[in-house]
Scaffold this motif. Sequence first.
Motif, mmCIF file in Angstrom:
data_model
loop_
_atom_site.group_PDB
_atom_site.id
_atom_site.type_symbol
_atom_site.label_atom_id
_atom_site.label_comp_id
_atom_site.label_asym_id
_atom_site.label_seq_id
_atom_site.Cartn_x
_atom_site.Cartn_y
_atom_site.Cartn_z
ATOM 1 N N ILE A 50 -36.540 37.414 6.335
ATOM 2 C CA ILE A 50 -35.996 36.225 7.003
ATOM 3 C C ILE A 50 -36.702 36.013 8.332
ATOM 4 O O ILE A 50 -37.417 36.887 8.817
ATOM 5 C CB ILE A 50 -34.476 36.386 7.292
ATOM 6 C CG1 ILE A 50 -34.229 37.584 8.203
ATOM 7 C CG2 ILE A 50 -33.666 36.480 6.042
ATOM 8 C CD1 ILE A 50 -33.047 37.406 9.101
ATOM 9 N N THR A 51 -36.463 34.862 8.916
ATOM 10 C CA THR A 51 -36.826 34.622 10.309
ATOM 11 C C THR A 51 -35.549 34.822 11.103
ATOM 12 O O THR A 51 -34.557 34.123 10.882
ATOM 13 C CB THR A 51 -37.376 33.196 10.510
ATOM 14 O OG1 THR A 51 -38.541 33.056 9.709
ATOM 15 C CG2 THR A 51 -37.721 32.940 11.966
ATOM 16 N N CYS A 52 -35.550 35.801 11.979
ATOM 17 C CA CYS A 52 -34.354 36.142 12.746
ATOM 18 C C CYS A 52 -33.907 34.947 13.590
ATOM 19 O O CYS A 52 -34.707 34.380 14.337
ATOM 20 C CB CYS A 52 -34.639 37.341 13.645
ATOM 21 S SG CYS A 52 -33.262 37.782 14.719
ATOM 22 N N PRO A 53 -32.626 34.568 13.494
ATOM 23 C CA PRO A 53 -32.135 33.453 14.298
ATOM 24 C C PRO A 53 -32.084 33.782 15.793
ATOM 25 O O PRO A 53 -32.033 32.882 16.619
ATOM 26 C CB PRO A 53 -30.739 33.185 13.744
ATOM 27 C CG PRO A 53 -30.386 34.336 12.890
ATOM 28 C CD PRO A 53 -31.633 35.078 12.571
ATOM 29 N N THR B 57 -34.802 42.562 6.766
ATOM 30 C CA THR B 57 -33.570 43.028 7.405
ATOM 31 C C THR B 57 -33.312 44.507 7.167
ATOM 32 O O THR B 57 -33.736 45.080 6.167
ATOM 33 C CB THR B 57 -32.357 42.223 6.904
ATOM 34 O OG1 THR B 57 -32.250 42.353 5.480
ATOM 35 C CG2 THR B 57 -32.449 40.770 7.284
ATOM 36 N N ARG B 58 -32.600 45.100 8.108
ATOM 37 C CA ARG B 58 -32.120 46.482 8.003
ATOM 38 C C ARG B 58 -30.673 46.377 7.539
ATOM 39 O O ARG B 58 -29.904 45.584 8.051
ATOM 40 C CB ARG B 58 -32.195 47.150 9.374
ATOM 41 C CG ARG B 58 -31.544 48.510 9.451
ATOM 42 C CD ARG B 58 -31.711 49.114 10.840
ATOM 43 N NE ARG B 58 -31.291 48.241 11.925
ATOM 44 C CZ ARG B 58 -30.036 48.168 12.393
ATOM 45 N NH1 ARG B 58 -29.089 48.895 11.869
ATOM 46 N NH2 ARG B 58 -29.750 47.362 13.399
ATOM 47 N N MET B 59 -30.304 47.170 6.530
ATOM 48 C CA MET B 59 -28.948 47.083 5.995
ATOM 49 C C MET B 59 -28.112 48.292 6.392
ATOM 50 O O MET B 59 -28.608 49.410 6.430
ATOM 51 C CB MET B 59 -28.979 46.964 4.476
ATOM 52 C CG MET B 59 -29.549 45.641 4.021
ATOM 53 S SD MET B 59 -29.210 45.262 2.317
ATOM 54 C CE MET B 59 -27.452 45.147 2.302
ATOM 55 N N GLU B 60 -26.852 48.013 6.670
ATOM 56 C CA GLU B 60 -25.849 49.047 6.904
ATOM 57 C C GLU B 60 -24.648 48.682 6.044
ATOM 58 O O GLU B 60 -24.287 47.515 5.949
ATOM 59 C CB GLU B 60 -25.447 49.101 8.373
ATOM 60 C CG GLU B 60 -26.562 49.561 9.288
ATOM 61 C CD GLU B 60 -26.136 49.615 10.745
ATOM 62 O OE1 GLU B 60 -24.941 49.447 11.045
ATOM 63 O OE2 GLU B 60 -27.024 49.806 11.582
ATOM 64 N N TYR B 61 -24.055 49.673 5.436
ATOM 65 C CA TYR B 61 -22.908 49.436 4.559
ATOM 66 C C TYR B 61 -21.636 49.899 5.240
ATOM 67 O O TYR B 61 -21.632 50.911 5.939
ATOM 68 C CB TYR B 61 -23.095 50.173 3.233
ATOM 69 C CG TYR B 61 -24.262 49.632 2.437
ATOM 70 C CD1 TYR B 61 -24.095 48.543 1.609
ATOM 71 C CD2 TYR B 61 -25.524 50.189 2.560
ATOM 72 C CE1 TYR B 61 -25.161 48.023 0.891
ATOM 73 C CE2 TYR B 61 -26.599 49.677 1.853
ATOM 74 C CZ TYR B 61 -26.405 48.599 1.015
ATOM 75 O OH TYR B 61 -27.466 48.085 0.316
ATOM 76 N N GLU B 62 -20.559 49.144 5.014
ATOM 77 C CA GLU B 62 -19.263 49.546 5.552
ATOM 78 C C GLU B 62 -18.176 49.217 4.542
ATOM 79 O O GLU B 62 -18.268 48.226 3.809
ATOM 80 C CB GLU B 62 -18.983 48.899 6.897
ATOM 81 C CG GLU B 62 -18.703 47.441 6.867
ATOM 82 C CD GLU B 62 -18.385 46.909 8.259
ATOM 83 O OE1 GLU B 62 -17.619 45.947 8.333
ATOM 84 O OE2 GLU B 62 -18.885 47.446 9.254
ATOM 85 N N CYS C 267 -31.369 42.484 12.168
ATOM 86 C CA CYS C 267 -32.787 42.356 12.494
ATOM 87 C C CYS C 267 -33.277 43.700 13.025
ATOM 88 O O CYS C 267 -32.701 44.238 13.971
ATOM 89 C CB CYS C 267 -32.983 41.264 13.553
ATOM 90 S SG CYS C 267 -34.688 41.146 14.143
ATOM 91 N N PRO C 268 -34.353 44.262 12.450
ATOM 92 C CA PRO C 268 -34.859 45.540 12.951
ATOM 93 C C PRO C 268 -35.566 45.409 14.306
ATOM 94 O O PRO C 268 -35.726 46.398 15.013
ATOM 95 C CB PRO C 268 -35.828 46.000 11.862
ATOM 96 C CG PRO C 268 -36.238 44.758 11.170
ATOM 97 C CD PRO C 268 -35.077 43.811 11.264
ATOM 98 N N SER C 269 -35.984 44.197 14.675
ATOM 99 C CA SER C 269 -36.683 44.002 15.947
ATOM 100 C C SER C 269 -35.723 43.960 17.127
ATOM 101 O O SER C 269 -35.912 44.668 18.110
ATOM 102 C CB SER C 269 -37.491 42.708 15.925
ATOM 103 O OG SER C 269 -38.513 42.788 14.979
ATOM 104 N N CYS C 270 -34.696 43.108 17.027
ATOM 105 C CA CYS C 270 -33.790 42.927 18.171
ATOM 106 C C CYS C 270 -32.387 43.484 17.926
ATOM 107 O O CYS C 270 -31.576 43.541 18.842
ATOM 108 C CB CYS C 270 -33.702 41.450 18.553
ATOM 109 S SG CYS C 270 -32.900 40.402 17.323
ATOM 110 N N GLY C 271 -32.091 43.874 16.682
ATOM 111 C CA GLY C 271 -30.783 44.444 16.368
ATOM 112 C C GLY C 271 -29.680 43.416 16.153
ATOM 113 O O GLY C 271 -28.520 43.780 15.995
ATOM 114 N N ALA C 272 -30.041 42.137 16.111
ATOM 115 C CA ALA C 272 -29.025 41.080 15.955
ATOM 116 C C ALA C 272 -28.443 41.093 14.546
ATOM 117 O O ALA C 272 -29.142 41.345 13.566
ATOM 118 C CB ALA C 272 -29.650 39.718 16.234
#
Length: 77
Positions: free
Chosen positions: A12-15, A23-28, A65-70
Motif C-alpha cells: 500500500i501507500t501509507c496514508p 504492511t507489517r501484521m500483528e494479530y490480536e 506501516c513498517p516505516s512510520c508505525g502508523a
Amino acid sequence: MPPQVGPDPTMITCPSCQATVVTRMEYEPNTRTHICALLLCVFCCWPCVCVPYCVDSCQSGNHYCPSCGAYVGTYEN
C-alpha cells in the motif's frame, strides 16, 4: 476511504508517511476468538482452549506501516 487490507501483508501507500510499503501484521484476539475458546471449554475440549489464541485465522489481523508505525487497517474473516 481507508485502504483495503487482506489476510496477508499488503502493498500500500501509507496514508501517514506516503511511502509505498508492504504492511507489517500483528494479530490480536477478538470476540470470535473468545467465543471459540468458550465453546471448546463447554464441550469438554478444555485442553484445546488455547488453540484459537494460537491460530492467526481466529484473530483480527491489524496492518501497520513498517516505516512510520502508523495503523493502516484491520482484516477480520
